[in-house]
Design a protein around this motif. Structure first.
Motif, mmCIF file in Angstrom:
data_model
loop_
_atom_site.group_PDB
_atom_site.id
_atom_site.type_symbol
_atom_site.label_atom_id
_atom_site.label_comp_id
_atom_site.label_asym_id
_atom_site.label_seq_id
_atom_site.Cartn_x
_atom_site.Cartn_y
_atom_site.Cartn_z
ATOM 1 N N SER A 84 9.321 4.927 -8.489
ATOM 2 C CA SER A 84 10.269 5.228 -9.571
ATOM 3 C C SER A 84 11.340 4.157 -9.743
ATOM 4 C CB SER A 84 10.964 6.561 -9.287
ATOM 5 O OG SER A 84 11.849 6.431 -8.180
ATOM 6 N N GLY A 85 11.632 3.432 -8.690
ATOM 7 C CA GLY A 85 12.721 2.461 -8.759
ATOM 8 C C GLY A 85 14.086 3.108 -8.645
ATOM 9 N N GLN A 86 14.128 4.390 -8.248
ATOM 10 C CA GLN A 86 15.383 5.137 -8.115
ATOM 11 C C GLN A 86 15.726 5.341 -6.639
ATOM 12 O OE1 GLN A 86 17.258 6.080 -10.836
ATOM 13 N NE2 GLN A 86 15.713 4.896 -11.954
ATOM 14 N N SER A 87 16.982 5.128 -6.293
ATOM 15 C CA SER A 87 17.438 5.313 -4.912
ATOM 16 C C SER A 87 17.428 6.791 -4.535
ATOM 17 C CB SER A 87 18.865 4.785 -4.753
ATOM 18 O OG SER A 87 18.914 3.415 -5.064
ATOM 19 N N GLN A 88 17.376 7.046 -3.228
ATOM 20 C CA GLN A 88 17.431 8.428 -2.719
ATOM 21 C C GLN A 88 18.464 8.528 -1.609
ATOM 22 O OE1 GLN A 88 13.534 9.619 -1.302
ATOM 23 N NE2 GLN A 88 13.315 11.010 -3.024
ATOM 24 N N LEU A 89 19.227 9.593 -1.663
ATOM 25 C CA LEU A 89 20.142 9.966 -0.589
ATOM 26 C C LEU A 89 19.511 11.187 0.071
ATOM 27 C CD1 LEU A 89 22.861 10.064 0.947
ATOM 28 C CD2 LEU A 89 23.791 11.315 -0.991
ATOM 29 N N ILE A 90 19.104 11.026 1.317
ATOM 30 C CA ILE A 90 18.413 12.113 2.023
ATOM 31 C C ILE A 90 19.302 12.568 3.170
ATOM 32 C CG2 ILE A 90 16.321 12.769 3.274
ATOM 33 C CD1 ILE A 90 14.958 10.332 1.886
ATOM 34 N N ASN A 91 19.854 13.772 3.066
ATOM 35 C CA ASN A 91 20.726 14.287 4.118
ATOM 36 C C ASN A 91 19.986 15.119 5.146
ATOM 37 O OD1 ASN A 91 23.281 13.168 3.642
ATOM 38 N ND2 ASN A 91 23.474 14.427 1.817
ATOM 39 N N ASP A 92 18.768 15.528 4.846
ATOM 40 C CA ASP A 92 17.934 16.241 5.813
ATOM 41 C C ASP A 92 16.551 15.595 5.770
ATOM 42 O OD1 ASP A 92 16.546 17.906 7.480
ATOM 43 O OD2 ASP A 92 17.259 19.775 6.561
ATOM 44 N N LYS B 213 0.861 -1.182 0.000
ATOM 45 C CA LYS B 213 0.000 0.000 0.000
ATOM 46 C C LYS B 213 0.895 1.228 0.000
ATOM 47 C CE LYS B 213 -3.734 2.281 2.352
ATOM 48 N NZ LYS B 213 -4.417 2.522 3.586
ATOM 49 N N LEU B 214 0.695 2.070 -0.995
ATOM 50 C CA LEU B 214 1.521 3.269 -1.134
ATOM 51 C C LEU B 214 0.766 4.500 -0.663
ATOM 52 C CD1 LEU B 214 2.958 2.588 -4.695
ATOM 53 C CD2 LEU B 214 4.076 2.181 -2.512
ATOM 54 N N GLU B 215 1.543 5.497 -0.278
ATOM 55 C CA GLU B 215 0.984 6.811 0.059
ATOM 56 C C GLU B 215 0.469 7.442 -1.233
ATOM 57 O OE1 GLU B 215 0.867 8.598 2.969
ATOM 58 O OE2 GLU B 215 1.882 7.160 4.253
ATOM 59 N N PRO B 216 -0.362 8.460 -1.120
ATOM 60 C CA PRO B 216 -0.765 9.182 -2.336
ATOM 61 C C PRO B 216 0.465 9.744 -3.046
ATOM 62 C CG PRO B 216 -2.144 9.813 -0.478
ATOM 63 C CD PRO B 216 -1.046 8.950 0.076
ATOM 64 N N GLU B 217 0.314 9.986 -4.335
ATOM 65 C CA GLU B 217 1.406 10.505 -5.169
ATOM 66 C C GLU B 217 2.087 11.705 -4.512
ATOM 67 O OE1 GLU B 217 3.608 9.897 -8.510
ATOM 68 O OE2 GLU B 217 1.664 8.932 -8.345
ATOM 69 N N GLY C 63 5.295 11.094 1.370
ATOM 70 C CA GLY C 63 6.104 10.076 2.034
ATOM 71 C C GLY C 63 7.534 10.050 1.530
ATOM 72 N N ILE C 64 8.321 9.207 2.171
ATOM 73 C CA ILE C 64 9.738 9.085 1.831
ATOM 74 C C ILE C 64 9.967 7.836 0.972
ATOM 75 C CG2 ILE C 64 12.053 8.710 2.795
ATOM 76 C CD1 ILE C 64 11.120 11.480 3.424
ATOM 77 N N LEU C 65 9.361 6.728 1.330
ATOM 78 C CA LEU C 65 9.590 5.476 0.620
ATOM 79 C C LEU C 65 8.828 5.398 -0.700
ATOM 80 C CD1 LEU C 65 9.400 2.918 3.567
ATOM 81 C CD2 LEU C 65 11.434 3.823 2.464
ATOM 82 N N ASP C 66 7.654 5.996 -0.750
ATOM 83 C CA ASP C 66 6.794 5.848 -1.916
ATOM 84 C C ASP C 66 7.426 6.314 -3.227
ATOM 85 O OD1 ASP C 66 4.989 4.742 -0.230
ATOM 86 O OD2 ASP C 66 3.734 6.521 -0.071
ATOM 87 N N PRO C 67 8.097 7.470 -3.268
ATOM 88 C CA PRO C 67 8.727 7.872 -4.540
ATOM 89 C C PRO C 67 9.778 6.858 -5.008
ATOM 90 C CG PRO C 67 8.617 9.750 -3.053
ATOM 91 C CD PRO C 67 8.198 8.542 -2.264
ATOM 92 N N VAL C 68 10.500 6.265 -4.080
ATOM 93 C CA VAL C 68 11.506 5.258 -4.427
ATOM 94 C C VAL C 68 10.814 4.008 -4.954
ATOM 95 C CG1 VAL C 68 13.315 3.761 -3.490
ATOM 96 C CG2 VAL C 68 13.184 6.161 -2.790
#
Length: 188
Positions: free
Chosen positions: A18-26, A3-7, A10-15
């Motif tokens: 999209s299938g693209q990793s994220q580096l979140i420094n803040d 179950k995903l968050e709306p478009e 959230g933090i995990l849903d875009p990943v």
């Protein structure tokens, strides 16, 4: 299904999407910006309110687990400090996620083969059971044939059939089939 968050929330849903990793420094800044409050849910206000009090995640790496070109899950590595991760850390985490995806695939293939093997063993047991039953039936048939002295029975059947054929040629009705019953009266 996950179950995903709306478009765009959230933090995990875009990943995951999209299938693209994220580096979140803040982490908190990312969370505030990804919590758009279009429907008036109050989520952005809640996140902003929690920000100064929370001693938790300050930076994170979020990596998709991709198997057969589909995102099967995500991995999130978190830190209590801001700016904890570098692009090199992200590359290492992506390599780890690829190994996890391979392990998941191997486990899935192993499970499939195990199920196939169990089905094959079950089928072989059923075939063996049927073969043993067939052997018993053949054995019983031989024993029955031996006890009935079939050659004698076949000879008697042949002779009786020959006799009936000769009776029919001679115009004699079948002596075995009685068409009429004749009552028998005895005097006392």
């Amino acid at each position: 299904p996950t179950k995903l968050e709306p478009e765009n929330q959230g933090i995990l849903d875009p990943v995951f999407r999209s299938g693209q990793s994220q580096l979140i420094n803040d982490y908190w800044d990312q969370l505030v910006h990804s919590s758009s409050d279009k429907k008036g849910s109050g989520r952005k206000d809640l996140v902003t309110k929690m920000l100064p009090e929370s001693p938790y995640t300050r930076s994170a790496l979020t990596i998709p687990i991709i198997l057969d070109r589909k995102v099967r899950g995500t991995i999130q590595i978190q830190s209590f400090e801001k700016d904890s991760y570098s692009p090199e850390n992200l590359s290492l985490a992506e390599a780890l996620a690829a190994q996890i995806a391979l392990a998941m695939n191997n486990a899935s293939l192993y499970q499939q083969r195990l199920e196939e093997l169990q089905a094959r063993v079950k089928a072989e047991k059923e075939l063996l059971r049927k073969n043993l039953l067939q052997e018993k039936i053949v054995s019983l048939g031989r024993e029955l044939a031996a006890s009935l002295e079939l050659p004698v029975i076949y000879k008697m059947n042949f002779l009786s059939q020959t006799f009936l054929n000769e009776c029919m040629r001679a115009g004699i009705p079948n002596p075995i089939i009685r068409e009429k019953t004749i009552p028998l009266y005895l005097d006392k």
